[in-house]
Design a protein around this motif. Structure first.
Motif, PDB file in Angstrom:
ATOM      1  N   VAL A 245      61.034  13.980 -15.310  1.00  9.27           N
ATOM      2  CA  VAL A 245      60.097  14.535 -16.492  1.00  9.27           C
ATOM      3  C   VAL A 245      59.143  12.457 -16.537  1.00  9.27           C
ATOM      4  O   VAL A 245      57.825  12.326 -17.061  1.00  9.27           O
ATOM      5  CB  VAL A 245      60.727  14.084 -18.047  1.00  9.27           C
ATOM      6  CG1 VAL A 245      59.379  14.169 -18.967  1.00  9.27           C
ATOM      7  CG2 VAL A 245      60.423  15.522 -17.447  1.00  9.27           C
ATOM      8  N   VAL A 312      63.890  11.224 -24.010  1.00 10.80           N
ATOM      9  CA  VAL A 312      64.663  12.120 -22.740  1.00 10.80           C
ATOM     10  C   VAL A 312      65.309  12.858 -22.133  1.00 10.80           C
ATOM     11  O   VAL A 312      65.355  13.754 -22.290  1.00 10.80           O
ATOM     12  CB  VAL A 312      63.464  11.278 -21.765  1.00 10.80           C
ATOM     13  CG1 VAL A 312      62.544  12.228 -21.107  1.00 10.80           C
ATOM     14  CG2 VAL A 312      60.967  11.625 -22.333  1.00 10.80           C
ATOM     15  N   ASN A 315      67.645  15.013 -24.374  1.00 10.16           N
ATOM     16  CA  ASN A 315      67.061  16.110 -23.986  1.00 10.16           C
ATOM     17  C   ASN A 315      67.354  16.929 -23.227  1.00 10.16           C
ATOM     18  O   ASN A 315      67.175  18.529 -23.037  1.00 10.16           O
ATOM     19  CB  ASN A 315      65.307  16.549 -24.874  1.00 10.16           C
ATOM     20  CG  ASN A 315      65.066  18.144 -25.778  1.00 10.16           C
ATOM     21  OD1 ASN A 315      65.816  18.576 -26.019  1.00 10.16           O
ATOM     22  ND2 ASN A 315      64.593  18.086 -24.776  1.00 10.16           N
ATOM     23  N   GLU A 317      66.355  16.132 -20.154  1.00 14.53           N
ATOM     24  CA  GLU A 317      65.312  16.040 -19.096  1.00 14.53           C
ATOM     25  C   GLU A 317      65.672  15.499 -17.956  1.00 14.53           C
ATOM     26  O   GLU A 317      66.439  13.819 -17.822  1.00 14.53           O
ATOM     27  CB  GLU A 317      63.764  15.816 -19.508  1.00 14.53           C
ATOM     28  CG  GLU A 317      63.354  16.655 -21.012  1.00 14.53           C
ATOM     29  CD  GLU A 317      62.370  17.597 -20.623  1.00 14.53           C
ATOM     30  OE1 GLU A 317      62.737  17.881 -19.211  1.00 14.53           O
ATOM     31  OE2 GLU A 317      61.929  18.165 -21.287  1.00 14.53           O
ATOM     32  N   LYS A 318      64.332  15.670 -16.868  1.00 15.11           N
ATOM     33  CA  LYS A 318      65.634  14.757 -15.487  1.00 15.11           C
ATOM     34  C   LYS A 318      64.489  13.201 -15.793  1.00 15.11           C
ATOM     35  O   LYS A 318      63.298  13.225 -16.164  1.00 15.11           O
ATOM     36  CB  LYS A 318      64.442  15.399 -13.893  1.00 15.11           C
ATOM     37  CG  LYS A 318      64.703  14.757 -13.647  1.00 15.11           C
ATOM     38  CD  LYS A 318      66.391  14.339 -12.518  1.00 15.11           C
ATOM     39  CE  LYS A 318      66.185  14.244 -11.453  1.00 15.11           C
ATOM     40  NZ  LYS A 318      65.803  14.620 -10.438  1.00 15.11           N
TER      41      LYS A 318
END
Length: 356
Positions: A245, A312, A315, A317-318
């Motif tokens: 992301v 991010v 959460n 996310e990558k």
């Protein structure tokens, strides 16, 4: 000899040699073969940078970081078929091998050396006050200070343009009219420039909430007060290969502890290391991001990039780190500004001649 044969290397070739080859040929790729042209693996700039993150020395054989399971197809089909498969597989290079696994050709999505204008947006943060560089910044914003023969911001824009990125949004605040009067719509530089205006300090990430619309593809964000010779196309490829992301460019930073460092276990002295040199990776102020990152940014609220990345990551996310091996300098203080002027011709002189 076909162009593709220029990027063939042996498994014993050093990582540094292959890195230079990838940069020199502009094909962003190398194929590892044995003496009989049997395909052993493939190498991209991303493979090398992942090796750097793991601490693999650049004098080690390329076999230590190569992809041992590259995508390839067998001979016997038309080029139209192969091109369709490249689109389906979303690959930019495709080795073609014989029934005996010998490499007979490498197809590329773009002709080597071809620079197509890309849709990816570039957002440059140019709204800082530059207080540490006063009195130089009393009348102009820091990104407009001349380094070499032109403003810092112009060198940044030309660097992106040299890799095919021509769509820019400049985030401005302090002395914004100086920037807007100089660059206007960017047409004289062969690019398109729009502006977003911060009416208050929003930090290095908060200004992204002012973008007029979601970018249609991954985009770049970069501080407007630094100089680097990074290959932005390689950064974008790395970001997409890792399915991240957000990707942060990082640089190895070494520092010396000015004391003897003592290791203990309870009251027992185990070792003493005199003035050791430590290293770590630091944020460089250059990023590649997916459009959905904007969902994490509150409207018109102060937010710095480290806090955005923390959100991010929390959460699940990558996110990825892209290690810089190229020239990089953050122009934060007077000594940095003087160094930038001393470094300019060596690092950007050739690019300047190509532009002119």
């Amino acid at each position: 000899m076909g162009k593709w044969q220029e990027v063939l290397v042996e498994s014993s070739t050093s990582i540094l040699e292959v890195m230079r080859l990838i940069d020199k040929t502009t094909m962003q790729f190398a194929a590892v073969v044995d003496n009989d042209y049997i395909l052993l693996g493939s190498v991209t700039d991303g493979d090398i940078r992942r090796g750097i993150l793991k601490g693999v020395p650049l004098d080690r054989p390329i076999a230590e970081v190569m992809n041992r399971t590259p995508i390839y197809l067998r001979t016997g089909k038309s080029h139209v078929y192969y091109r369709r498969q490249m689109d389906r597989l979303k690959v930019k290079q495709l080795p073609i091998i014989s029934e005996e696994c010998k490499l007979v050709e490498i197809l590329f999505a773009e002709e080597p050396g071809q620079r197509l204008s890309k849709e990816n947006l570039v957002v440059l943060m140019a709204g800082g006050l530059g207080t540490r560089l006063r009195p130089l910044t009393e009348s102009i914003p820091k990104p407009m200070l001349n380094v070499g023969s032109k403003p810092i911001l112009e060198t940044i824009i030309e660097s992106f343009r040299s890799h095919g990125f021509t769509k820019f949004i400049l985030s401005v605040n302090y002395k914004k009219e100086v920037i807007k009067d100089y660059f206007q719509d960017g047409s004289h530089l062969g690019v398109s420039i729009e502006y977003i205006e911060e009416t208050k300090r929003l930090g290095t990430a908060g200004a992204l909430s002012l973008l007029p619309e979601y970018p249609k593809a991954p985009f770049f964000v970069m501080n407007g007060d630094l100089l680097t010779t990074i290959n932005f196309e390689q950064l974008l490829n790395f970001h997409m290969e890792t399915n991240s992301v957000a990707t942060m460019c990082v640089r190895e930073y070494e520092y010396e502890i000015p004391y003897g460092v003592v290791e203990t276990e309870k009251d027992q002295l185990l070792s003493i290391q005199e003035k050791p040199i430590k290293s770590c990776f630091v944020n460089t102020g250059v990023y590649a991001m997916n459009p959905e990152i904007l969902d994490y940014i509150p409207s018109n609220t102060f937010l710095d990039m480290p806090d955005l990345f923390e959100s991010v990551m929390s959460n699940k996310e990558k996110t990825s780190a892209f290690p810089l091996r190229e020239y990089w300098l953050d122009i934060g203080q007077m000594a940095d500004y003087e160094k930038a002027n001393g470094d300019y011709q060596r690092n950007f002189g050739k690019e300047e001649m190509n532009v002119n």
